[in-house]
Enzyme design. Structure first.
Site, PDB file in Angstrom:
ATOM      1  N   LEU A  33       0.858  -1.287  -0.109  1.00 56.75           N
ATOM      2  CA  LEU A  33      -0.067   0.158   0.139  1.00 56.75           C
ATOM      3  C   LEU A  33       0.957   1.396  -0.050  1.00 56.75           C
ATOM      4  CD1 LEU A  33      -2.489  -0.967   2.847  1.00 56.75           C
ATOM      5  CD2 LEU A  33      -2.761  -1.244   0.221  1.00 56.75           C
ATOM      6  N   HIS A  37      -3.601   4.461  -1.918  1.00 61.82           N
ATOM      7  CA  HIS A  37      -4.353   3.598  -1.047  1.00 61.82           C
ATOM      8  C   HIS A  37      -4.981   4.012  -0.080  1.00 61.82           C
ATOM      9  CE1 HIS A  37      -1.918   0.422  -3.400  1.00 61.82           C
ATOM     10  NE2 HIS A  37      -2.946   0.218  -3.776  1.00 61.82           N
TER      11      HIS A  37
END
Length: 280
Positions: A33, A37
């Protein structure tokens, strides 16, 4: 925050929340991530009572010679980012949990997946639609959040939801960029130092195209030519595609009008990067 690899456990928890009258958000990811995100999670946190993040590197959307095995994975790092963003539940299944023995069911569609990224990655969007359909059944959320960097994916998911009558709202969220304009991507980690410097050409080419459109240019072929010329100044760049399409059906257009997607895919060295602009 709970981390679970179980479909049964995750589905049960979400149904309990829903029975309590709580709204639930789903943020589907393949992990590793970044701030892009996290921006999806933070928006989901603001707009819902509970937030579920799925972390699953989906083998079905990788072709035979693509980077499934090499795709970066770091659950400890990812879980820290999720916790910081206020996520309630991480669904992190193994491949065997998502795709049982002799798995043979797929979700696919015509037209929208056939151009842009689908032209060079023919199995990709079948894999995306299949796994997202499964996630929508496992996590019966009120809303699902997707980044606009993967604009073709966003259009396909919206169409799939409409065609198959999924009871979920699809939320598209803006691209998050590095300070120099490069779109955040897990694949940026593949770039060498020199490649990383030259990768800004994607955003720069789109910026030049948008300036031309804002100055009155409506000819899609001329907009494409502006982008191609700019990318051509980069020694490490090789164009996969530059396209101007209708954002709703991903079909080529001749004139800049209505909902428009200007989408590009470019190899910087051996790393394939995408970027876009959406005009609504």
């Amino acid at each position: 925050m709970i981390i679970s690899g179980s479909i049964e456990e995750t589905r049960k928890q979400v149904k309990e929340w829903k029975a309590q009258g709580l709204s639930v958000a789903l943020v589907p990811t393949m992990g590793y991530l970044h701030e892009g995100h996290k921006s999806l999670m933070e928006r989901a946190r603001k707009e819902n009572d509970k937030v579920v993040v799925s972390i699953f590197v989906n083998p079905m959307q990788f072709g035979p010679n693509e980077d499934y095995e090499a795709y970066p994975r770091d659950l400890d790092r990812d879980s820290g980012i999720c916790e910081d963003a206020g996520v309630d539940w991480i669904f992190h299944p193994e491949v065997e949990e998502m795709y049982g023995p002799d798995f043979s069911g797929y979700v696919d569609m015509h037209t929208l997946p056939e151009k842009l990224c689908g032209a060079s990655r023919p199995v990709h969007f079948r894999g995306v639609q299949t796994v997202v359909s499964k996630l929508f059944h496992i996590v019966p959320a009120d809303r699902a959040y997707f980044g606009q960097k993967d604009a073709q994916q966003l259009a396909i998911i919206r169409r799939m939801v409409m065609d198959l009558n999924f009871d979920i709202e699809i939320i598209g969220c803006p691209i998050i960029r590095e300070e120099d304009g490069l779109a955040k991507s897990s694949r940026n980690t593949y770039l060498s130092e020199d490649e990383r410097r030259q990768a800004v050409i994607l955003n720069q080419s789109l910026e030049e195209a948008m300036k031309a459109i804002e100055a009155g240019e409506k000819d899609a072929s001329k907009v494409k030519a502006i982008i191609e010329k700019k990318i051509g100044t980069c020694s490490l760049a090789k164009i996969d595609y530059v396209e101007v399409v209708n954002f709703d059906n991903i079909q080529p257009i001749e004139t800049i009008e209505g909902n428009v997607l200007i989408a590009i895919a470019v190899y910087i060295g051996t790393t394939r990067l995408i970027d876009n602009r959406i005009i609504m």
